[in-house]
Design a protein around this motif. Sequence first.
Motif, mmCIF file in Angstrom:
data_model
loop_
_atom_site.group_PDB
_atom_site.id
_atom_site.type_symbol
_atom_site.label_atom_id
_atom_site.label_comp_id
_atom_site.label_asym_id
_atom_site.label_seq_id
_atom_site.Cartn_x
_atom_site.Cartn_y
_atom_site.Cartn_z
ATOM 1 N N GLU A 453 0.841 -1.204 0.000
ATOM 2 C CA GLU A 453 0.000 0.000 0.000
ATOM 3 C C GLU A 453 0.874 1.251 0.000
ATOM 4 O OE1 GLU A 453 -3.892 -1.794 2.443
ATOM 5 O OE2 GLU A 453 -2.794 -0.030 3.182
ATOM 6 N N ALA A 454 1.968 1.176 0.716
ATOM 7 C CA ALA A 454 2.806 2.381 0.905
ATOM 8 C C ALA A 454 3.356 2.900 -0.418
ATOM 9 C CB ALA A 454 3.940 2.064 1.867
ATOM 10 N N GLY A 455 3.645 1.969 -1.353
ATOM 11 C CA GLY A 455 4.273 2.425 -2.592
ATOM 12 C C GLY A 455 3.304 2.577 -3.752
ATOM 13 N N LEU A 456 2.004 2.459 -3.487
ATOM 14 C CA LEU A 456 1.012 2.431 -4.573
ATOM 15 C C LEU A 456 1.087 3.674 -5.450
ATOM 16 C CD1 LEU A 456 -1.433 1.280 -6.077
ATOM 17 C CD2 LEU A 456 -2.911 2.291 -4.297
ATOM 18 N N ALA A 457 1.037 4.831 -4.852
ATOM 19 C CA ALA A 457 1.004 6.062 -5.661
ATOM 20 C C ALA A 457 2.238 6.156 -6.549
ATOM 21 C CB ALA A 457 0.899 7.274 -4.743
ATOM 22 N N ASP A 458 3.387 5.866 -5.972
ATOM 23 C CA ASP A 458 4.628 5.976 -6.761
ATOM 24 C C ASP A 458 4.631 4.989 -7.920
ATOM 25 O OD1 ASP A 458 6.481 6.626 -3.722
ATOM 26 O OD2 ASP A 458 5.581 8.031 -5.179
#
Length: 493
Positions: A453-458
């Motif tokens: 989830e933490a890297g989704l946007a990137d």
Amino acid sequence: MTERLNLHALANADPGRTGVTLPPIDPGALTAGIVHLGVGAFHRAHQAVYTELAAAATGETRWGIVGATGRSGAVVRQLQPQDGLYGVLTKDAAETSLRIVGSIRQVVSGSRDQEAVMDAVADRRVSVTTLTITEKGYPRDASGGLAVGTDAVTADIEAVRGVLSGRSGGSGSSVGLLTAGLARRFGATQAPISVVSCDNLPGNGPQLARLVRDMADRAGDSAFSEWVRSGVAFPATMVDRIVPATTDGDRAEETALLGLHDEGLVVAEPFGQWVIEDAFAGDRPAWEKAGATVTADVAPFEKAKLRMLNATHCLLAYLGALRGIDTIAGAAADDYLIAAARALQTRDVIPTLDTPPGMDLAEYGESILTRFLNPSLPHTTAQVAMDGSQKLPIRIIATASDRLKAGTVPDACALTLAAWMVFVYRGRDKDGRDLPLSDPLADTLREHAAGSEAGLADRMFAVKQMFPEDVAGHDGFRAAVRTHVDRLLREIP
Ligand code: NAI
Ligand code: CS2
């Protein structure tokens, strides 16, 4: 079994049926003057109606439409048994009315009957070709140029070469089929023709011209390339009428009104608008007599419509879907979503627009929200959420780019993109119901979404087909999107 709509049944229909408008010009008197590629719901509720009303206003019988479907043969099966007739059911909270339209005189399969489509484009009686093939129907690369090297475009170029040298061959895309049809016209008459994109693309006319001209150049016949530039016009348009996919309930409602069964029914709001660039190579229907606006500069109208209406549609579709709201009307009735929609329009979009002549952009924005509230239209968040990889660059990312260049982080754009990212990542709404991903880049999007989830946007910002570097590389905008993604992920566990 209710009788099927067709010319014979229509001739015996009760003309006094309330709420039913019959064709204002005899469909049987019409000859082919227009070829349309992409005979879907919108064409039937928009251009085909304008064309029939224009023909009735002038008494011209030369503006019959030869309609070519895209990939599926469904519309052929819908309209051929009906002599091309179909109904437009216009609905809002106040009233429902039915118009039977007779301007489509022939329907052919754009995949299985390409020879017929090319012959129609080459027909000297035809002076206009229109298109509604969806944003994904234009074989473009990330820069908007021809997607050279793809199987479809390679087949397209070979098909155009084939026509120019008297051979036949299948096109890979509708734009290729159009260009091959123009090659056949070049060999037959070289009569001028205008090609009119009616898709939700910025600069749809110049965009289509760029693809067709490049495809013609690569076919390697300089005389044909020259004719495409001198004898073929590509006027731009802005098109607007909300036309959701038809449901069985709509068909039942029509049968109760008409007393006939109609497989080709389309449903629409009362509102309609068509702004057309006054740049035609040959004759055209007098669409202005049917309420269209013919003007020298379409761009301000088109940009305002794509960035005000269509962008708000995307915001409501993705945020509404995540909240378990099935319809655009339901999303437009949600206080939080409508506040976000107003913020998108007033803070992010309007500063990027030149006000089109005669318009007030704030009033335009409110009129759009009112149209979205139409409780009688079954316009689903799922339908508007389709093809996000094609729609978001036009409707949201371009606005974000302009605002970032102006030194402002467009937060409502960030929210909309965050909702789309979570829509792709989660694939379900707050209640756990599936949210289907219908997108030509679905596999690519799923690959990018997979992971923490933490890297989704990137990871989603790395979808190069969607995000230009000036947007993906802007730290402030990335941070804004990440913040919204993190919040939405908590809301949709
Ligand atoms: P639809 O799904 O009823 O029809 C789409 C048409 O495009 C069909 O004929 C289909 O065969 C063809 N098509 C689909 N993918 C294609 C591809 N990759 N290559 C070639 N042809 C392809 O959709 P509808 O409602 O007719 O909308 C079509 C387009 O019209 C939209 O994408 C948009 O650009 C424009 N439009 C739609 C409005 C609406 O409210 N439905 C309003 C304003 C514009
Ligand atoms: C919608 C459009 O499905 C979508 O993406 O935003 O089809 C919209 O209904 C039309 O552009 C309205 O003119």
